[in-house]
Scaffold this motif. Structure first.
Motif, mmCIF file in Angstrom:
data_model
loop_
_atom_site.group_PDB
_atom_site.id
_atom_site.type_symbol
_atom_site.label_atom_id
_atom_site.label_comp_id
_atom_site.label_asym_id
_atom_site.label_seq_id
_atom_site.Cartn_x
_atom_site.Cartn_y
_atom_site.Cartn_z
ATOM 1 N N THR A 266 10.480 1.925 1.249
ATOM 2 C CA THR A 266 10.984 2.119 -0.028
ATOM 3 C C THR A 266 11.765 3.352 -0.081
ATOM 4 O O THR A 266 11.675 4.142 0.348
ATOM 5 C CB THR A 266 9.533 2.260 -0.883
ATOM 6 O OG1 THR A 266 9.814 2.516 -2.182
ATOM 7 C CG2 THR A 266 8.805 3.355 -0.113
ATOM 8 N N GLU B 204 13.670 -8.935 3.691
ATOM 9 C CA GLU B 204 13.222 -9.507 2.488
ATOM 10 C C GLU B 204 12.816 -8.389 1.495
ATOM 11 O O GLU B 204 12.223 -7.327 1.853
ATOM 12 C CB GLU B 204 12.145 -10.158 2.614
ATOM 13 C CG GLU B 204 11.627 -11.164 1.480
ATOM 14 C CD GLU B 204 10.560 -12.181 1.806
ATOM 15 O OE1 GLU B 204 10.726 -13.399 1.100
ATOM 16 O OE2 GLU B 204 9.656 -12.060 2.677
ATOM 17 N N SER B 205 13.165 -8.659 0.269
ATOM 18 C CA SER B 205 13.053 -7.274 -0.824
ATOM 19 C C SER B 205 11.633 -7.622 -1.243
ATOM 20 O O SER B 205 11.124 -8.775 -1.354
ATOM 21 C CB SER B 205 14.139 -7.435 -1.745
ATOM 22 O OG SER B 205 15.135 -6.854 -1.103
ATOM 23 N N ALA B 206 10.943 -6.763 -1.989
ATOM 24 C CA ALA B 206 9.849 -6.931 -3.028
ATOM 25 C C ALA B 206 8.707 -7.406 -2.218
ATOM 26 O O ALA B 206 8.230 -8.414 -2.764
ATOM 27 C CB ALA B 206 10.282 -7.708 -4.249
ATOM 28 N N ILE B 207 8.360 -7.196 -0.973
ATOM 29 C CA ILE B 207 7.098 -7.851 -0.380
ATOM 30 C C ILE B 207 5.780 -7.214 -0.642
ATOM 31 O O ILE B 207 4.831 -7.734 -0.370
ATOM 32 C CB ILE B 207 7.605 -7.819 1.179
ATOM 33 C CG1 ILE B 207 7.640 -6.236 1.722
ATOM 34 C CG2 ILE B 207 8.625 -8.563 1.506
ATOM 35 C CD1 ILE B 207 6.298 -5.470 2.139
ATOM 36 N N TYR C 239 8.653 -1.489 7.226
ATOM 37 C CA TYR C 239 8.370 -1.544 5.724
ATOM 38 C C TYR C 239 9.177 -0.324 4.978
ATOM 39 O O TYR C 239 8.965 0.798 5.726
ATOM 40 C CB TYR C 239 7.103 -1.665 5.250
ATOM 41 C CG TYR C 239 6.449 -2.949 5.402
ATOM 42 C CD1 TYR C 239 7.136 -4.094 5.681
ATOM 43 C CD2 TYR C 239 4.850 -2.842 5.681
ATOM 44 C CE1 TYR C 239 6.279 -5.465 5.827
ATOM 45 C CE2 TYR C 239 4.389 -4.041 5.872
ATOM 46 C CZ TYR C 239 4.957 -5.340 5.984
ATOM 47 O OH TYR C 239 4.343 -6.540 6.180
ATOM 48 N N ASN D 294 18.314 -5.733 5.077
ATOM 49 C CA ASN D 294 17.143 -5.908 4.636
ATOM 50 C C ASN D 294 16.743 -7.645 4.644
ATOM 51 O O ASN D 294 17.397 -8.384 3.961
ATOM 52 C CB ASN D 294 17.643 -5.583 2.964
ATOM 53 C CG ASN D 294 16.688 -5.635 2.023
ATOM 54 O OD1 ASN D 294 15.266 -6.688 2.166
ATOM 55 N ND2 ASN D 294 16.562 -5.218 0.776
ATOM 56 N N THR E 234 7.878 0.105 -4.572
ATOM 57 C CA THR E 234 8.207 -1.434 -4.153
ATOM 58 C C THR E 234 9.011 -1.360 -2.708
ATOM 59 O O THR E 234 9.903 -0.683 -2.358
ATOM 60 C CB THR E 234 9.350 -2.021 -5.394
ATOM 61 O OG1 THR E 234 8.792 -2.387 -6.411
ATOM 62 C CG2 THR E 234 9.312 -3.670 -4.556
ATOM 63 N N TRP E 235 8.214 -2.268 -1.893
ATOM 64 C CA TRP E 235 8.589 -2.159 -0.572
ATOM 65 C C TRP E 235 9.404 -3.334 -0.085
ATOM 66 O O TRP E 235 9.245 -4.511 -0.708
ATOM 67 C CB TRP E 235 7.402 -2.195 0.479
ATOM 68 C CG TRP E 235 6.602 -1.021 0.040
ATOM 69 C CD1 TRP E 235 5.638 -0.754 -0.893
ATOM 70 C CD2 TRP E 235 6.430 0.334 0.855
ATOM 71 N NE1 TRP E 235 5.019 0.295 -0.906
ATOM 72 C CE2 TRP E 235 5.552 1.321 0.371
ATOM 73 C CE3 TRP E 235 7.181 0.813 2.112
ATOM 74 C CZ2 TRP E 235 5.289 2.392 0.533
ATOM 75 C CZ3 TRP E 235 6.724 2.140 2.359
ATOM 76 C CH2 TRP E 235 5.550 3.015 1.662
ATOM 77 N N SER E 236 10.468 -3.252 0.703
ATOM 78 C CA SER E 236 11.077 -4.234 1.319
ATOM 79 C C SER E 236 10.822 -4.440 2.975
ATOM 80 O O SER E 236 10.182 -3.193 3.499
ATOM 81 C CB SER E 236 12.468 -4.029 1.313
ATOM 82 O OG SER E 236 13.036 -3.960 0.013
ATOM 83 N N LYS F 293 3.843 -10.777 3.072
ATOM 84 C CA LYS F 293 4.429 -10.724 1.705
ATOM 85 C C LYS F 293 3.399 -10.859 0.694
ATOM 86 O O LYS F 293 2.694 -11.939 0.793
ATOM 87 C CB LYS F 293 5.667 -11.453 1.473
ATOM 88 C CG LYS F 293 6.360 -11.639 0.153
ATOM 89 C CD LYS F 293 7.555 -12.493 -0.249
ATOM 90 C CE LYS F 293 7.813 -12.306 -1.335
ATOM 91 N NZ LYS F 293 9.201 -13.196 -1.837
#
Length: 439
Positions: free
Chosen positions: A332, A369-372, A330, A367, A345-347, A410
């Motif tokens: 940020t 997946e963004s905004a997990i 993960y 990346n 906000t973490w990816s 997520k």
């Protein structure tokens, strides 16, 4: 005779032809000589971003395993999922639930032996008895030993590397290491050791280097003496020893990660370890170490590109064929303590190298997946609520075809509901030179 274009008067045609050939030869050779007789390497083909899929909505701490027949399994606390189409779709299995009234909510671990027998271990109810169940039909039916280790247990791991030897560890009384051995594919288990005197419950998965009888386990050692520095260390279990079951505790030199630790063994027998350390910006960077002698000595790698600023946590390393290594984590771009980063906000990120054991490895960072998740992230018993949405780890593996399989958590930003996510990545190593050798 009509003069040819570009040919001076009085020069024969043959002289013009030789001059033309010479010029063409020079045009080819000059660029080649400028690069020492070799063409410059072409850039690696960029790995396309994967398309994540939802595995399910039940459980967290997803742990992935691949069977020889191609079936994929993910255990997530007491829940277990399977996929028979390379991870495109997933089915939640009924699982060996003893009674619907029991609050399982347990830790769990899975492994698949060379005969496709699935091993699923968990405790029930929470921090209760450790059970080991096996299935020969991809989780449709189960045979269970419901009390391999009775009493209050926690954070179990299982490993089924052969058709003759299978291994299990769990923490009796939540902290005391218990090691068990089965020689009948999980039907019965012998407690080779219970009570090793090592009160360090935050352990990683079991591993075995092919051809060795020792079983390895990476562990977070906080230390009990003032002079001891917290460090990742390697337990070496010797099941066939007549002495102590733990024959060595080997130093790795790496600091403790935030979540539970991970390690992996490549098909060349190299042992890989991932963790996190402070970076110059005040966040956390991903660091790896490798060992060619079962953890006796280690070589530390430079930090993963892109993590020398920002904060990277929940590292999980995977290893495939020679030189092929990946790390899921993960991330940020903010710097700070993950437990207090309330607005970050973490990816989910994947870093992969096909020359990881070279003096200067090259990495492709994706990346996934963004905004997990938005907000703080923490682990272990003192962490509750949304901050522990992922439990204590995520996981990845690289299969026998050098395909990466990743699973993480997520959180829906509006409802705080969580889902288990999965992605499959088939990367290509860097292109070849004109000599045909890989670089």
């Amino acid at each position: 005779m009509r003069r040819r274009y570009g040919q001076s008067s009085g020069k024969p045609d043959s002289d013009y032809s030789m001059k033309t050939i010479f010029l063409l030869f020079a045009c080819v050779m000059i660029p080649a000589l400028a690069f020492g007789g070799q063409r410059p390497k072409s850039s690696p083909t960029p790995t396309p971003a994967p398309t994540p899929v939802t595995v399910g909505v039940h459980g967290n701490e997803p742990l992935i395993a691949a069977a020889p027949d191609g079936t994929l399994y993910i255990s997530a606390l007491q829940h277990i999922y399977s996929s028979t189409d390379s991870g495109a779709t997933w089915t939640e299995l009924l699982g060996p639930i003893y009674a619907s009234s029991i609050n399982l909510n347990s830790d769990s671990s899975i492994s698949v032996d060379p005969g496709n027998r699935l091993f699923f271990t968990f405790d029930y109810p929470y921090a209760g008895t450790t059970a080991v169940c096996t299935s020969d039909d991809r989780g449709t039916t189960w045979n269970c030993n419901p009390a391999v280790v009775p009493g209050g247990t926690d954070r179990m791991w299982t490993l089924a590397p052969t058709l003759t030897d299978d291994y299990e560890v769990t923490n009796e009384g939540l902290y005391e290491t218990a090691f068990l051995h089965s020689t009948d594919r999980g039907s019965t288990w012998t407690p080779t050791s219970i009570g090793a005197g090592l009160f360090e419950p935050q352990t990683g998965p079991l591993l075995q280097i092919p051809g060795s009888s020792d079983v390895l386990q990476i562990t977070k050692i906080y230390g009990t003496l003032p002079q001891e520095v917290p460090e990742l260390k390697l337990y070496v279990y010797s099941p066939n020893s007549t002495g102590s079951i733990i024959s060595a505790v080997r130093s790795t030199g790496l600091p403790l990660p935030l979540a539970l630790p991970s390690a992996a063994i490549g098909r060349d027998g190299q042992l890989w370890l991932a963790s996190e350390e402070l970076n110059p910006a005040g966040g956390k960077q991903v660091v790896l170490a490798r060992s060619t002698n079962a953890g006796v000595t280690w070589s530390k790698l430079a930090p993963i590109p892109g993590t020398t600023t920002g904060t990277a946590i929940f590292t999980w390393v995977a290893a495939g064929g020679p030189h092929h290594v990946g790390v899921l984590y993960y991330y940020t771009p903010d710097n700070g303590d993950p437990g207090s980063m309330t607005n970050s906000t973490w990816s989910a990120m994947w870093a992969e190298s096909f020359n990881a054991d070279s003096p200067i490895p090259t990495w492709a960072v994706i990346n996934v997946e963004s905004a997990i998740h938005t907000g703080a992230i923490c682990v272990a018993a003192g962490c509750t609520g949304d901050n522990r949405f992922a439990g204590d780890f995520i996981s990845s593996l690289i299969d026998g075809n050098d395909v990466a399989h990743l699973t993480w958590m997520k959180e829906d930003m509006s409802t705080q509901a969580t889902t288990i996510r999965y992605a499959r990545i088939k990367s290509s190593p860097p292109s070849t030179s004109t000599s045909g050798k890989r670089h």
